[in-house]
Design an enzyme around this catalytic site. Structure first.
Site, PDB file in Angstrom:
ATOM      1  N   GLU A   1       0.801  -1.218   0.000  1.00  0.00           N
ATOM      2  CA  GLU A   1       0.000   0.000   0.000  1.00  0.00           C
ATOM      3  C   GLU A   1       0.834   1.269   0.000  1.00  0.00           C
ATOM      4  O   GLU A   1       0.303   2.359  -0.150  1.00  0.00           O
ATOM      5  CB  GLU A   1      -0.919  -0.001   1.226  1.00  0.00           C
ATOM      6  CG  GLU A   1      -1.909  -1.148   1.221  1.00  0.00           C
ATOM      7  CD  GLU A   1      -2.589  -1.346   2.561  1.00  0.00           C
ATOM      8  OE1 GLU A   1      -1.955  -1.048   3.589  1.00  0.00           O
ATOM      9  OE2 GLU A   1      -3.728  -1.802   2.578  1.00  0.00           O
ATOM     10  N   ALA A   2       2.121   1.175   0.223  1.00  0.00           N
ATOM     11  CA  ALA A   2       2.983   2.350   0.248  1.00  0.00           C
ATOM     12  C   ALA A   2       3.913   2.307  -0.958  1.00  0.00           C
ATOM     13  O   ALA A   2       4.390   1.248  -1.346  1.00  0.00           O
ATOM     14  CB  ALA A   2       3.792   2.398   1.540  1.00  0.00           C
TER      15      ALA A   2
ATOM     16  N   LYS B   1       2.297  10.471   0.615  1.00  0.00           N
ATOM     17  CA  LYS B   1       3.466   9.968   1.345  1.00  0.00           C
ATOM     18  C   LYS B   1       4.678  10.823   0.994  1.00  0.00           C
ATOM     19  O   LYS B   1       5.048  10.944  -0.176  1.00  0.00           O
ATOM     20  CB  LYS B   1       3.721   8.503   0.986  1.00  0.00           C
ATOM     21  CG  LYS B   1       4.974   7.943   1.646  1.00  0.00           C
ATOM     22  CD  LYS B   1       5.226   6.505   1.215  1.00  0.00           C
ATOM     23  CE  LYS B   1       6.568   6.007   1.736  1.00  0.00           C
ATOM     24  NZ  LYS B   1       6.864   4.636   1.280  1.00  0.00           N
TER      25      LYS B   1
ATOM     26  N   VAL C   1      -5.063 -21.483 -13.696  1.00  0.00           N
ATOM     27  CA  VAL C   1      -4.162 -22.233 -14.571  1.00  0.00           C
ATOM     28  C   VAL C   1      -3.838 -23.571 -13.912  1.00  0.00           C
ATOM     29  O   VAL C   1      -3.362 -23.626 -12.781  1.00  0.00           O
ATOM     30  CB  VAL C   1      -2.872 -21.448 -14.847  1.00  0.00           C
ATOM     31  CG1 VAL C   1      -1.914 -22.278 -15.694  1.00  0.00           C
ATOM     32  CG2 VAL C   1      -3.196 -20.124 -15.542  1.00  0.00           C
TER      33      VAL C   1
ATOM     34  N   LEU D   1       5.984 -10.705  -7.538  1.00  0.00           N
ATOM     35  CA  LEU D   1       6.447 -11.779  -6.666  1.00  0.00           C
ATOM     36  C   LEU D   1       6.899 -13.013  -7.436  1.00  0.00           C
ATOM     37  O   LEU D   1       7.666 -13.816  -6.920  1.00  0.00           O
ATOM     38  CB  LEU D   1       5.345 -12.162  -5.681  1.00  0.00           C
ATOM     39  CG  LEU D   1       4.885 -11.043  -4.736  1.00  0.00           C
ATOM     40  CD1 LEU D   1       3.750 -11.545  -3.850  1.00  0.00           C
ATOM     41  CD2 LEU D   1       6.033 -10.536  -3.907  1.00  0.00           C
TER      42      LEU D   1
END
Length: 476
Positions: A31-32, A60, A162, A310
């Site tokens: 979120e940042a 931010k 998948v 990721l």
């Protein structure tokens, strides 16, 4: 992010299909961000006010680090400039010579964050503010915003999971995805956004994973939302704990919290208790556990497949780089986008640049762990770990005469390195000798003028919350 960007920049003759499943949860803790996210949004035509309103976003101005060199220690890695250089030298050498006040007295972003204020303010051409900013937002809402953009630009979204990946027996390239209901999605080029699993690049193509946990040993994270806090400060907070660190990210409708920790020094029950004790407002759910290994795939591009996010690796969110690595991966992919045939030279260049970027960010994160002054066993062990060679050389250079050299186009600037090194107690023995050129009186006047400039800029800003109300008033 990938689908929205490809649909914006690829020729109209290209067809983009997005395969995803609502049944598969997302990590949802990113979120940042750092200021480069503004470039990505702008390239897609996402207007700031609409973005903030849609994503419950806040501004931010940096990250406040608490407790990294002792219980009461505190410093900010603020965005933008700190002071103005003079002649051949950057500002910090003159500050090191006189050390009048705090280094952060010369940062508009740090002073505004501390005061809870914000408004864009470029200053005058001859006297700029050096102000830049990023966002804190609900990642799920942002994904929805980008999905709408992608589908509006003719991206075909296929709902499904998948099951297997079909590959060419000769080249090893991916030829199709087979979904769990038997449907096949064929393609010429594939982007693996399947998270930690790395379904295409990792499982199907067997690209090895380079484990970096010897330098960054944390292997768990607990995430939990809590009630919104007031006032909403325009910064993320990272607080050192027993065997890791806790984040706090203020949104308008809630606060994002989490604890990144090392399971060899703290078990999950104790980590949960530590996280909940450290909340500034009541929790809105039970903490969710994530397991990870820090590191990256040795090649982000293998065959006709590129891994993003990721699927390509994991660097903990200590400096809010997770979404940036997705963004930079997309930008690099567009730079090396293949023609009818994939040129190995393009693929190799993509992988070299990716490797350099990840290693430079890794070293910046390692600096935080290495330069600590805490007494717990975890932190003692972090201080004892041999450093990557480039990081060791950078620290030696700074400790001698305060010099910082930015290697190529590495993400973090000299000002970023300066703040973390000084903030965590890495002090130079001296400063650049050319900083002795001004007289003491001229130097004092130079520094005083810059402090007054920062104070004047921050003084004309509204509160952060007032800015958010004004910016999104007609859009909420």
């Amino acid at each position: 992010m990938a689908a929205a960007a490809l649909s914006r920049f690829l020729p109209a003759t290209s067809r983009v299909t997005l395969v995803e499943s609502d049944d598969i949860g997302t990590v949802g803790v990113g979120e940042a961000t750092i200021p480069q996210i503004r470039l990505f949004n702008s390239s897609l035509g996402v207007e700031e006010g609409a973005f903030l309103a849609t994503t419950q976003g806040t501004i931010k101005l940096g990250i406040e680090f608490v407790g990294w060199t002792g219980p009461d220690s505190r410093y900010t890695h603020a965005f933008g400039a700190i002071g103005r250089g003079l002649g051949l030298l950057p500002f910090h050498h003159y500050w090191l010579r006189q050390q009048t006040g705090s280094l952060w007295d010369y940062s508009v972003a740090a002073a505004a964050a501390k005061a809870g204020r914000f408004a864009p303010d470029p200053g005058r051409p001859e006297l700029p503010t050096g102000l830049t900013w990023a966002y804190q937002f609900d990642a799920g809402l942002y994904a929805g915003l980008l999905r709408g953009q992608a589908e509006a630009r003719r991206v075909t979204r296929v709902e499904g999971e998948v099951a297997t990946v079909t590959r060419d027996p000769l080249s090893g390239d991916v030829t199709a995805l087979v979904l769990n209901d038997g449907r096949q999605i064929a393609g010429d080029f594939f982007i693996d956004c399947s998270g930690f699993r790395g379904l295409l690049v990792g499982e199907a193509m067997g690209v090895p994973f380079d484990d970096w946990s010897r330098w960054l040993p944390c292997d768990r994270a607990l995430a939990v939302p809590s009630e919104a806090i007031r006032p909403i400060l325009p910064l993320t907070r990272a607080t050192a704990r027993t065997a890791g660190w806790q984040w706090r990210i203020p949104l308008r409708h809630r606060t994002g919290n989490g604890l990144v920790f090392c399971s060899a020094y703290l078990n999950e029950d104790a980590a949960t208790a530590e996280l909940l004790r450290g909340l500034d407002a009541p929790a809105l759910a039970e903490p969710r556990l994530l397991r990870f290994t820090t590191g990256r795939r040795t090649d982000a591009w293998a065959g006709n497949c590129v891994a993003l996010g990721l699927a390509s690796g994991f660097l903990e969110p200590l400096e809010s780089t997770s979404l940036h690595l997705v963004q930079s991966g997309i930008a690099r992919l567009l730079q090396f986008w293949p023609g009818e045939r994939i040129a190995p030279a393009d693929r190799d260049a993509f992988n070299r640049e990716t490797a350099r970027e990840w290693a430079s960010i890794r070293d910046f994160l390692v600096l935080h762990y290495h330069a600590n002054a805490r007494a717990e066993p975890f932190w003692q062990a972090c201080r004892a770990v041999p450093l990557p060679d480039q990081l060791a050389a950078k620290l030696d250079l700074f400790r001698a005469h305060g010099r910082i050299v930015r290697e190529g186009d590495e993400l973090f600037t000299e000002v970023g390195w300066l703040q973390v090194m000084l903030g965590q107690g890495v002090l130079p023995a001296s400063y650049h000798p050319l900083a002795d050129a001004p007289s003491a009186e001229d130097l004092a006047s130079f520094l005083d003028a810059q402090r007054r400039h920062v104070s004047a800029v921050v003084g004309r800003m509204p509160s952060h919350e007032q800015f958010l109300r004004t910016e999104t008033r007609d859009l909420s």
